[in-house]
Design a protein around this motif. Sequence first.
Motif, PDB file in Angstrom:
ATOM      1  N   CYS A  38       3.443  -5.876   5.515  1.00 47.90           N
ATOM      2  CA  CYS A  38       2.161  -6.194   5.074  1.00 47.90           C
ATOM      3  C   CYS A  38       1.090  -6.438   5.929  1.00 47.90           C
ATOM      4  O   CYS A  38       0.252  -5.828   6.164  1.00 47.90           O
ATOM      5  N   VAL A  39       1.176  -7.689   7.070  1.00 49.80           N
ATOM      6  CA  VAL A  39       0.318  -8.208   8.018  1.00 49.80           C
ATOM      7  C   VAL A  39       0.143  -6.632   9.049  1.00 49.80           C
ATOM      8  O   VAL A  39      -0.614  -6.416   9.598  1.00 49.80           O
ATOM      9  N   ALA A  40       1.527  -6.300   9.186  1.00 49.84           N
ATOM     10  CA  ALA A  40       1.526  -5.037  10.262  1.00 49.84           C
ATOM     11  C   ALA A  40      -0.051  -3.904   9.426  1.00 49.84           C
ATOM     12  O   ALA A  40      -0.347  -3.563  10.422  1.00 49.84           O
ATOM     13  N   LEU A  41       0.370  -3.513   8.480  1.00 53.27           N
ATOM     14  CA  LEU A  41      -0.256  -2.658   7.946  1.00 53.27           C
ATOM     15  C   LEU A  41      -1.714  -3.170   7.835  1.00 53.27           C
ATOM     16  O   LEU A  41      -2.797  -2.345   8.265  1.00 53.27           O
ATOM     17  N   HIS A  42      -2.305  -4.342   7.936  1.00 51.88           N
ATOM     18  CA  HIS A  42      -3.662  -4.987   7.555  1.00 51.88           C
ATOM     19  C   HIS A  42      -4.018  -4.821   9.132  1.00 51.88           C
ATOM     20  O   HIS A  42      -5.493  -4.615   9.001  1.00 51.88           O
ATOM     21  N   LEU A  43      -3.213  -5.472   9.745  1.00 47.75           N
ATOM     22  CA  LEU A  43      -4.222  -5.180  11.385  1.00 47.75           C
ATOM     23  C   LEU A  43      -4.282  -3.883  11.599  1.00 47.75           C
ATOM     24  O   LEU A  43      -5.711  -3.656  12.276  1.00 47.75           O
ATOM     25  N   ALA A  44      -3.294  -2.941  11.699  1.00 47.17           N
ATOM     26  CA  ALA A  44      -3.994  -1.460  11.229  1.00 47.17           C
ATOM     27  C   ALA A  44      -5.249  -1.050  10.022  1.00 47.17           C
ATOM     28  O   ALA A  44      -5.029   0.466  10.756  1.00 47.17           O
ATOM     29  N   GLY A  45      -5.808  -1.312   9.918  1.00 48.30           N
ATOM     30  CA  GLY A  45      -6.690  -1.366   8.895  1.00 48.30           C
ATOM     31  C   GLY A  45      -6.139  -0.238   7.041  1.00 48.30           C
ATOM     32  O   GLY A  45      -7.312  -0.133   7.318  1.00 48.30           O
ATOM     33  N   ILE A  46      -5.175  -0.793   6.751  1.00 54.44           N
ATOM     34  CA  ILE A  46      -4.869  -0.149   6.362  1.00 54.44           C
ATOM     35  C   ILE A  46      -5.098  -1.418   4.902  1.00 54.44           C
ATOM     36  O   ILE A  46      -4.254  -2.354   4.930  1.00 54.44           O
ATOM     37  N   GLY A  47      -5.564  -0.995   3.525  1.00 54.16           N
ATOM     38  CA  GLY A  47      -6.363  -1.854   2.391  1.00 54.16           C
ATOM     39  C   GLY A  47      -7.396  -2.420   2.682  1.00 54.16           C
ATOM     40  O   GLY A  47      -7.435  -4.047   2.141  1.00 54.16           O
ATOM     41  N   THR A  48      -7.991  -2.590   3.911  1.00 55.40           N
ATOM     42  CA  THR A  48      -9.089  -2.728   4.608  1.00 55.40           C
ATOM     43  C   THR A  48     -10.037  -2.878   3.369  1.00 55.40           C
ATOM     44  O   THR A  48     -10.654  -1.537   2.852  1.00 55.40           O
ATOM     45  N   ALA A  49     -11.318  -3.824   3.026  1.00 52.44           N
ATOM     46  CA  ALA A  49     -12.368  -3.035   2.022  1.00 52.44           C
ATOM     47  C   ALA A  49     -13.832  -2.339   3.049  1.00 52.44           C
ATOM     48  O   ALA A  49     -14.121  -1.802   2.015  1.00 52.44           O
ATOM     49  N   ARG A  50     -13.148  -2.523   4.191  1.00 53.52           N
ATOM     50  CA  ARG A  50     -15.020  -1.527   4.753  1.00 53.52           C
ATOM     51  C   ARG A  50     -14.313   0.018   4.973  1.00 53.52           C
ATOM     52  O   ARG A  50     -12.955  -0.153   5.576  1.00 53.52           O
TER      53      ARG A  50
END
Length: 58
Positions: A38-50
């Motif tokens: 999940c952290v890797a996906l967040h850092l890749a930009g998946i699941g961001t609000a923008r």
Amino acid sequence: MVAIAAAVLFGLALLFELISYSVSILTPQTLTTAGLLCVALHLAGIGTARPARRRSRR
């Protein structure tokens, strides 16, 4: 959003480790691996609000 899921997974992993709880498929190591995913996906930009920026021509 994905970072919140990672925090929850890490919290569960810590709690399971502290109370020495383990089900055959749900171990602290499995939860830690899922949290890192999940952290890797967040850092890749998946699941961001923008949304992605669009280039406009002027």
